[in-house]
Write an enzyme that holds these catalytic residues in place. Structure first.
Site: not given
Ligand code: AMP
Length: 285
Positions: A34, A153, A37
């Site tokens: 989304h 994280q 990412h």
């Molecule tokens: P994930 O796929 O959920 O493991 O996220 C991958 C990366 O995208 C991680 O560094 C998350 O912190 C970042 N991320 C996920 N959702 C968001 C968001 N809504 N805003 C900013 N960064 C995000």
């Protein structure tokens, strides 16, 4: 955009780029991409000639088997979003490729992981640190991009980079939200219409706490309690925690410290889907 499925292919691709003097940006994700990412991918593309996005639903960071099984997996849709955002290579490994044998190495981040997500998801940050270390070793990025949405994280990965002397720059970007305030998350796809309608209340709870902190009348414990009560008033929301913490150490605050930023972090379940969110408040006294 190249699609790389093996550790060897990722290593060869990034080593080639390094030899050619190109800067390598790494964006680790679990897919179902989304805007949260994609902002990371776009930022990496502005700063690096080579942008590797990994999509790997990492089993070792899940402590709930249903959460792992039901995690959305949409590799074709994701690939279609990545190329226009400036990604030059998508790393899409299998579990066997990332874990040819079970890892027995264990990480301990001390006080940093004894609170919030670390406390409520035993083993979670061990899994995160394991997979992030593997990705760092395989691709040797100059820069690695993470989102503040996963506030703890970022702190853990910062500690990992310092603790193991990874030669890279960690870059963190703010949380991207839906127009109604809900933090974007791959897990939002799993919310029922009813749960989706209620989910913005999580952000409302955080904003309530932020306002109370800025008004300066209540102690950290009182702010925490008031915001938690607001969220617990909605029966469809099961609040796991709402914590008012020092934004650097992530430890609970007993009192406000002058000029020390405060983070309000929460985790809650809505209709069986676990969501996290946070806001950071600058406290000036
Ligand atoms: P994930 O796929 O959920 O493991 O996220 C991958 C990366 O995208 C991680 O560094 C998350 O912190 C970042 N991320 C996920 N959702 C968001 C968001 N809504 N805003 C900013 N960064 C995000």
């Amino acid at each position: 955009m190249e699609i790389l499925n093996t550790a060897a292919a990722l290593h060869a691709y990034t080593e080639n780029a390094r030899r050619a003097g190109q800067r390598i940006g790494l964006v680790p994700t679990m897919g179902a991409l989304h805007e949260g990412h994609l902002q990371l991918v776009r930022a990496a593309a502005q700063e690096c000639e080579v942008v590797v996005t990994s999509i790997f639903v990492n089993p070792t960071q899940f402590n709930n088997p249903d959460d792992f099984r039901l995690y959305p997996r949409l590799p074709e849709e994701d690939a279609a979003l990545l190329a226009p955002a400036g990604c030059t290579a998508l790393f899409l490994p299998s579990v066997e490729e990332m874990y040819p044998q079970p890892t027995v190495v264990r990480f301990d981040f001390g006080a940093l992981e004894r609170v919030m997500e670390g406390e409520h998801r035993p083993g979670h940050f061990n899994g995160v640190a394991t997979v992030v270390s593997k990705l760092f070793h395989l691709s040797r990025p100059h820069r690695a991009y993470f989102g503040q949405k996963d506030f703890q994280q970022v702190a853990i990965v910062r500690q990992l980079v310092l603790g193991l002397s990874f030669d890279l720059e960690l870059v963190a970007f703010p949380t991207i939200r839906e127009p109604d305030g809900l933090a974007m998350s791959s897990r939002n796809r799993r919310l029922s219409a009813e749960a989706r309608a209620l989910a913005p209340q999580l952000y409302q709870g955080l904003l309530l706490a932020k306002r109370l902190i800025e008004e300066g009348q209540l102690t950290p414990a009182e702010v925490q309690q008031t915001a938690a009560e607001f969220l617990r008033a909605e029966p469809a929301i099961t609040l796991e925690y709402l914590a008012v913490v020092d934004a650097h150490t992530l430890q609970p605050l007993t009192d406000w410290q002058p000029n020390a930023p405060v983070a309000i972090c929460l985790a809650a379940q809505l209709g069986g889907v676990r969501l996290i969110d946070n806001v950071v408040v600058a406290v000036n006294e």
